[in-house]
Design a protein around this motif. Structure first.
Motif, PDB file in Angstrom:
ATOM      1  N   GLN A 119     -11.128   5.500 -10.519  1.00 34.89           N
ATOM      2  CA  GLN A 119     -12.055   5.593 -10.405  1.00 34.89           C
ATOM      3  C   GLN A 119     -13.301   3.958 -10.207  1.00 34.89           C
ATOM      4  N   ASP A 120     -12.366   2.796  -9.696  1.00 34.78           N
ATOM      5  CA  ASP A 120     -12.269   1.180  -9.593  1.00 34.78           C
ATOM      6  C   ASP A 120     -12.529   0.970  -8.013  1.00 34.78           C
ATOM      7  N   PHE A 121     -11.203   1.895  -7.333  1.00 31.58           N
ATOM      8  CA  PHE A 121     -10.967   1.005  -6.586  1.00 31.58           C
ATOM      9  C   PHE A 121     -11.766   1.754  -5.208  1.00 31.58           C
ATOM     10  N   LEU A 122     -12.483   1.010  -4.395  1.00 31.90           N
ATOM     11  CA  LEU A 122     -12.863   0.702  -2.707  1.00 31.90           C
ATOM     12  C   LEU A 122     -12.170   2.000  -2.017  1.00 31.90           C
ATOM     13  N   PRO A 123     -12.887   3.127  -1.624  1.00 22.65           N
ATOM     14  CA  PRO A 123     -12.055   3.696  -0.075  1.00 22.65           C
ATOM     15  C   PRO A 123     -11.158   2.741   0.757  1.00 22.65           C
ATOM     16  N   ARG A 124     -10.306   3.426   0.860  1.00 21.79           N
ATOM     17  CA  ARG A 124      -9.295   3.020   2.070  1.00 21.79           C
ATOM     18  C   ARG A 124     -10.720   2.357   3.654  1.00 21.79           C
ATOM     19  N   PHE A 138      -0.222  -5.613  17.802  1.00 19.95           N
ATOM     20  CA  PHE A 138      -0.898  -5.528  16.450  1.00 19.95           C
ATOM     21  C   PHE A 138       0.312  -4.173  16.569  1.00 19.95           C
ATOM     22  N   ARG A 139       0.203  -3.456  16.893  1.00 15.49           N
ATOM     23  CA  ARG A 139       0.998  -2.031  16.675  1.00 15.49           C
ATOM     24  C   ARG A 139       2.679  -2.356  15.769  1.00 15.49           C
ATOM     25  N   GLY A 140       3.172  -3.552  16.379  1.00 16.89           N
ATOM     26  CA  GLY A 140       3.956  -4.240  15.825  1.00 16.89           C
ATOM     27  C   GLY A 140       4.467  -4.446  14.273  1.00 16.89           C
ATOM     28  N   PHE A 141       2.484  -4.686  14.375  1.00 18.66           N
ATOM     29  CA  PHE A 141       2.721  -5.369  12.879  1.00 18.66           C
ATOM     30  C   PHE A 141       2.072  -4.112  11.712  1.00 18.66           C
ATOM     31  N   GLN A 142       1.504  -3.211  12.393  1.00 19.69           N
ATOM     32  CA  GLN A 142       1.512  -2.094  11.340  1.00 19.69           C
ATOM     33  C   GLN A 142       3.252  -1.476  10.937  1.00 19.69           C
ATOM     34  N   ASN A 143       4.040  -1.640  11.770  1.00 17.30           N
ATOM     35  CA  ASN A 143       5.021  -0.956  11.534  1.00 17.30           C
ATOM     36  C   ASN A 143       6.059  -2.009  10.155  1.00 17.30           C
ATOM     37  N   ALA A 144       5.823  -3.143  10.366  1.00 16.25           N
ATOM     38  CA  ALA A 144       6.457  -3.545   8.979  1.00 16.25           C
ATOM     39  C   ALA A 144       6.275  -3.088   7.932  1.00 16.25           C
ATOM     40  N   CYS A 147       3.356  -2.827   5.339  1.00 19.01           N
ATOM     41  CA  CYS A 147       2.222  -2.180   6.266  1.00 19.01           C
ATOM     42  C   CYS A 147       2.566  -0.523   5.863  1.00 19.01           C
ATOM     43  N   GLN A 148       3.823  -0.002   6.313  1.00 17.74           N
ATOM     44  CA  GLN A 148       4.259   0.994   6.732  1.00 17.74           C
ATOM     45  C   GLN A 148       3.848   1.910   4.400  1.00 17.74           C
ATOM     46  N   SER A 149       4.291   0.772   3.830  1.00 19.14           N
ATOM     47  CA  SER A 149       4.474   1.421   2.339  1.00 19.14           C
ATOM     48  C   SER A 149       2.494   1.378   2.218  1.00 19.14           C
ATOM     49  N   MET A 150       2.120   0.672   2.438  1.00 18.05           N
ATOM     50  CA  MET A 150       0.863  -0.134   1.627  1.00 18.05           C
ATOM     51  C   MET A 150      -0.148   1.313   2.431  1.00 18.05           C
ATOM     52  N   SER A 151       0.169   2.293   3.675  1.00 21.06           N
ATOM     53  CA  SER A 151      -0.651   2.837   4.613  1.00 21.06           C
ATOM     54  C   SER A 151       0.109   4.375   3.479  1.00 21.06           C
ATOM     55  N   ARG A 152       0.211   4.506   2.716  1.00 17.22           N
ATOM     56  CA  ARG A 152       0.576   5.454   1.537  1.00 17.22           C
ATOM     57  C   ARG A 152      -0.605   5.530   0.501  1.00 17.22           C
ATOM     58  N   HIS A 198      -6.538 -16.310   1.881  1.00 18.16           N
ATOM     59  CA  HIS A 198      -6.504 -15.464   3.298  1.00 18.16           C
ATOM     60  C   HIS A 198      -6.562 -14.363   1.827  1.00 18.16           C
ATOM     61  N   GLY A 199      -7.059 -13.633   2.210  1.00 18.41           N
ATOM     62  CA  GLY A 199      -6.917 -12.422   1.646  1.00 18.41           C
ATOM     63  C   GLY A 199      -5.787 -11.049   1.649  1.00 18.41           C
ATOM     64  N   ASP A 200      -5.693 -10.089   1.125  1.00 14.62           N
ATOM     65  CA  ASP A 200      -4.744  -9.056   1.771  1.00 14.62           C
ATOM     66  C   ASP A 200      -5.234  -7.694   1.900  1.00 14.62           C
ATOM     67  N   PHE A 201      -4.636  -6.655   3.227  1.00 16.35           N
ATOM     68  CA  PHE A 201      -4.931  -6.152   3.845  1.00 16.35           C
ATOM     69  C   PHE A 201      -5.689  -5.011   2.852  1.00 16.35           C
ATOM     70  N   LEU A 202      -3.829  -4.817   1.411  1.00 17.17           N
ATOM     71  CA  LEU A 202      -4.249  -3.574   1.169  1.00 17.17           C
ATOM     72  C   LEU A 202      -4.514  -1.966   1.435  1.00 17.17           C
ATOM     73  N   GLY A 203      -3.954  -1.720   2.598  1.00 13.24           N
ATOM     74  CA  GLY A 203      -4.117  -0.677   2.929  1.00 13.24           C
ATOM     75  C   GLY A 203      -5.130  -0.173   4.138  1.00 13.24           C
ATOM     76  N   ASP A 204      -5.948  -1.259   4.062  1.00 17.76           N
ATOM     77  CA  ASP A 204      -7.167  -1.111   4.819  1.00 17.76           C
ATOM     78  C   ASP A 204      -6.176  -1.503   6.221  1.00 17.76           C
ATOM     79  N   HIS A 205      -7.266  -0.586   7.389  1.00 20.20           N
ATOM     80  CA  HIS A 205      -6.351  -0.562   8.984  1.00 20.20           C
ATOM     81  C   HIS A 205      -5.121  -0.653   8.879  1.00 20.20           C
ATOM     82  N   TRP A 206      -4.741  -0.055   7.845  1.00 20.82           N
ATOM     83  CA  TRP A 206      -3.070   0.742   7.618  1.00 20.82           C
ATOM     84  C   TRP A 206      -2.212  -0.492   7.857  1.00 20.82           C
TER      85      TRP A 206
END
Length: 387
Positions: A119-124, A138-144, A147-152, A198-206
């Motif tokens: 209930q407290d989370f902002l949407p992805r 960028f696609r290579g970074f997404q495959n780390a 990133c694969q985990s936080m995409s779930r 720095h910040g943290d993507f936390l799943g944004d932009h996969w």
């Protein structure tokens, strides 16, 4: 350095990998926490239903409370160490209180472990079109893996509970510190800056972690309290000026009575003191962020040498360009019409003029003098005609 603890402190067959010993581990052991590395086994791990250590490095364990009393966890411990430093300080002082949390491992002690939920989370903030994006790097970074985990969604929901709890704990501990400053009469003479590296993507932009250039990673908080009466006119206000982390050293220098202009040969930033006190913001039409990924598996995958394994972001209030020294096409985001940076315009012919303009600004930035750091501008001017 007054005290430093970076976590890990691993031991292998040949002994410890670091010659220094962890002061935080020593503290935990003195408090009765067992094991060779209580930083991991207690402060950064939970206990699973079978009674075994559940490492916070595994994101599935982020929903568990850390196996440590809240007052013995890292953030309160470091706050007390900072207060001890300030209490002993004689004369002017500067303290960089660098909380490691919120950070890997994602696990929080009670009561913070259960304070927040979906209930407290902002949407992805992510678009389907960003998956397998057009830019290969960028696609290579997404495959780390992170990133694969936080995409779930199931992983993200677990991590966000701990992440938000750790942020709240930092907030509360800053309150402890500020109350101590008030109670000891130091608040009226202490400039306070709350920011982050720095910040943290936390799943944004996969994506997960920090290593790219969307705003969620590079647009860090910056809150400054200036106790001087000259700052009364700006209290409670917000500025949209372009500032960079390198602006903080000249700000501190000027606040302490120094002259940043006399140090401009090696201080790249600009003092924010005029802005804080009702004057002009720094004269800047771009901000820059750099990343060198030459030590990563991604650089090896692309067969890139150290010179080519670099990415540079240049941005203003309207546009953001991401340049790849590897020769891959740039990425471009319209920060006005696409503030969440979901549509990459880097291969759009209609935006060639924007890309050219930002490259011109980046190239001008890269040509700035950087080879005279041992002699001030005034010294160099004074030499003219005398040699």
């Amino acid at each position: 350095v007054w005290i430093r603890d970076d976590g890990l402190w691993a031991e292998g067959p040949g002994g410890f990998y670091d010659s220094r010993r962890s002061p935080y581990n020593a503290y935990l052991k003195a408090r009765g926490y067992g094991g060779e590395n209580p930083w991991h086994d207690h402060a950064n791990s939970g206990v699973d239903p079978a009674g075994d250590i559940a490492s916070g490095f595994l994101m599935k364990n982020a929903v568990l409370p850390a196996h440590v009393k809240e007052e013995d966890s890292e953030t309160p411990w470091l706050t007390r160490e900072a207060i001890d430093f300030l209490d002993r300080a004689k004369g002017p002082w500067c303290a960089h209180l660098s909380y490691i949390k919120p950070h890997w491992p994602y696990i929080a002690p009670d009561p913070y472990a259960s304070m927040f939920g979906p209930q407290d989370f902002l949407p992805r903030r992510a678009a389907a079109s960003e998956r397998g994006a057009g830019n290969p790097v960028f696609r290579g970074f997404q495959n780390a893996p992170s990133c694969q985990s936080m995409s779930r969604d199931d992983v993200r929901d677990k991590v966000l509970r701990a992440y938000m709890g750790l942020v709240k704990q930092c907030d509360d501990q800053m309150g402890v510190l500020f109350k101590w400053l008030e109670d000891t009469g130091r608040m009226s003479s202490t400039m306070i800056v709350v920011t982050s590296d720095h910040g943290d993507f936390l799943g944004d932009h996969w994506m997960g972690e920090k290593t790219f250039f969307h705003d969620c990673a590079v647009k860090v908080p910056l809150i400054i309290y200036d106790p001087a009466p000259e700052a009364d006119s700006t209290r409670g206000t917000v500025s949209e000026a372009l500032v960079e982390s390198i602006d903080l050293p000249p700000t501190f220098l000027e606040a302490a009575g120094g002259d940043p202009a006399a140090q401009a040969h090696w201080l790249q930033g600009q003092s924010l003191l005029p802005l804080l006190r009702g004057g002009a913001a720094p004269k800047r039409d771009i901000v820059v962020c750099e990343y060198d990924f030459t030590a990563t598996p991604l650089a090896e995958r692309f067969d890139l040498g150290p010179e080519a394994s670099r990415i540079i972001m240049v941005a203003n209030q309207s546009w953001k360009l991401i340049h790849f020294e590897s020769g891959h096409r740039p990425m471009l985001f319209d920060l006005v019409d696409d503030p969440h940076e979901l549509c990459d315009l880097g291969d759009s012919p209609d935006h060639d003029h924007v890309i050219d303009d930002l490259y011109a600004k980046l190239n001008a930035w890269a040509r700035r003098p950087g080879a005279r750091t041992t002699m001030s501008h005034d010294t160099l001017r004074d030499m003219r005609g005398k040699s």
